[in-house]
Design an enzyme around this catalytic site. Sequence first.
Site, PDB file in Angstrom:
ATOM      1  CE1 TYR A  14       1.844  10.401  -1.803  1.00 51.57           C
ATOM      2  CE2 TYR A  14       3.648  11.832  -2.652  1.00 51.57           C
ATOM      3  CZ  TYR A  14       2.948  10.626  -1.803  1.00 51.57           C
ATOM      4  OH  TYR A  14       3.915  10.008  -1.027  1.00 51.57           O
TER       5      TYR A  14
ATOM      6  CD  GLU B 233       6.421   0.975   0.913  1.00 53.51           C
ATOM      7  OE1 GLU B 233       7.104   1.515  -0.249  1.00 53.51           O
ATOM      8  OE2 GLU B 233       5.305   0.821   1.124  1.00 53.51           O
TER       9      GLU B 233
ATOM     10  CG  LEU C 102       4.725   3.512  -4.364  1.00 49.65           C
ATOM     11  CD1 LEU C 102       3.151   3.748  -4.695  1.00 49.65           C
ATOM     12  CD2 LEU C 102       5.264   4.755  -3.773  1.00 49.65           C
TER      13      LEU C 102
ATOM     14  CE  LYS D 166       4.805   9.037  -4.651  1.00 48.28           C
ATOM     15  NZ  LYS D 166       5.049   8.531  -3.384  1.00 48.28           N
TER      16      LYS D 166
HETATM   17  N1  PDD Z   1       7.769   8.822  -1.621  1.00 49.95           N
HETATM   18  N2  PDD Z   1       7.640   3.838  -0.774  1.00 49.95           N
HETATM   19  C1  PDD Z   1       7.045   4.767  -0.436  1.00 49.95           C
HETATM   20  C2  PDD Z   1       5.823   4.772   0.760  1.00 49.95           C
HETATM   21  C3  PDD Z   1       7.045   6.159  -0.733  1.00 49.95           C
HETATM   22  O1  PDD Z   1       6.247   7.421  -0.268  1.00 49.95           O
HETATM   23  C4  PDD Z   1       7.866   6.570  -1.768  1.00 49.95           C
HETATM   24  C5  PDD Z   1       7.865   8.177  -2.444  1.00 49.95           C
HETATM   25  C6  PDD Z   1       8.714   5.317  -2.591  1.00 49.95           C
HETATM   26  C7  PDD Z   1       9.662   5.430  -3.315  1.00 49.95           C
HETATM   27  O2  PDD Z   1       9.085   5.586  -4.759  1.00 49.95           O
HETATM   28  P1  PDD Z   1       9.561   6.705  -5.808  1.00 49.95           P
HETATM   29  O3  PDD Z   1      10.999   6.076  -6.239  1.00 49.95           O
HETATM   30  O4  PDD Z   1       8.668   6.585  -6.861  1.00 49.95           O
HETATM   31  O5  PDD Z   1       9.831   7.871  -5.493  1.00 49.95           O
HETATM   32  C8  PDD Z   1       8.395   4.095  -1.955  1.00 49.95           C
HETATM   33  C9  PDD Z   1       7.818  10.099  -2.070  1.00 49.95           C
HETATM   34  C10 PDD Z   1       8.991  10.680  -2.611  1.00 49.95           C
HETATM   35  C11 PDD Z   1       7.267  11.272  -0.961  1.00 49.95           C
HETATM   36  O6  PDD Z   1       6.279  10.790  -0.591  1.00 49.95           O
HETATM   37  O7  PDD Z   1       7.880  12.256  -0.757  1.00 49.95           O
END
Ligand code: PDD
Length: 287
Positions: free
Chosen positions: A33, A182, A207, A149
């Site tokens: 996703y 994270e 991630l 992801k």
């Molecule tokens: N989550 N680390 C994890 C485990 C994440 O699920 C996310 C993003 C990030 C940050 O990634 P980005 O800057 O690309 O949004 C880091 C999304 C927002 C979610 O699961 O809703």
Amino acid sequence: MPRIAYVNGRYVNHSDAAVHIEDRGYQFADGVYEVCEVRHGVIVDLTRHLDRLNRSLSELRIAWPMTRSALILVIRETLRRNHVRNGLFYLQVTRGVARRDHVFPPAGTPSSIVVTAKSTDQSVIAKKNASGIKAITVRDNRWDRVDIKSVGLLPNAMARQQAKEAGAQEAIYIDHHGMVKEGAATNVWIVDHDGNLVTRPAEHGILRGITRTTLMDVAAKLGVTIVERFFSVEEMMEAREVFITAATSICFPVVSIDGETIANGHPGSMSQKIREAFFDVAEKTAI
Ligand code: PDD
């Protein structure tokens, strides 16, 4: 206003939107996703999000559900139909529908695709920025391919729930050496005692957040030094600032972790400076 979702070739009412019971996303979490921000009527960092989607799909050997340019049209149409000017879109691609079997379905089985979009309440985000958020630390219990992801988010959901029950908004994963990884859905940053912005190298069990990548461009523009290195829970607790980043929130200051106050308990100036500069630096795509 009715919400509209795009599901496998059709725009449908959100309340009627459904996928097949043998979709592999449903049975095996066999899918990936993306979540992407929309601000002031433009899509933020679309190219990087689609590049990461491409990487996630190819790592799992899932086919693109349509061409990249067709997907961009679908995203924009979904945003338009939902009248989103400030909010996000969510897209999910799974390995498709097949009789339940762990091995991959026959070649040519079409991937499934869902795109949804929603407006977000900007006042809630502003409030979190003004007051900061609370976090807890948890031991990382996820698989070792969190660089993909994937929709397999059960450990993340459990961790966020644990945070909620502790009166916090995020859970920060810690590795077996006591080093910070994270958040359950965010990347974690500290400002160290030399004033450097520090975050864990993306090659080591986290991630590679798109917000994280763009934040590096923002820091370069502001003349702030970024150091990608490991840092411990102890260093985080004593940092000048702690904040988290994600496409849904850009960057939220963290003012308390495991019930202990970080710095003076108020949001720091670095996260504010970065948040203010972020939109100018990020890529903007018209809806
Ligand atoms: N989550 N680390 C994890 C485990 C994440 O699920 C996310 C993003 C990030 C940050 O990634 P980005 O800057 O690309 O949004 C880091 C999304 C927002 C979610 O699961 O809703």
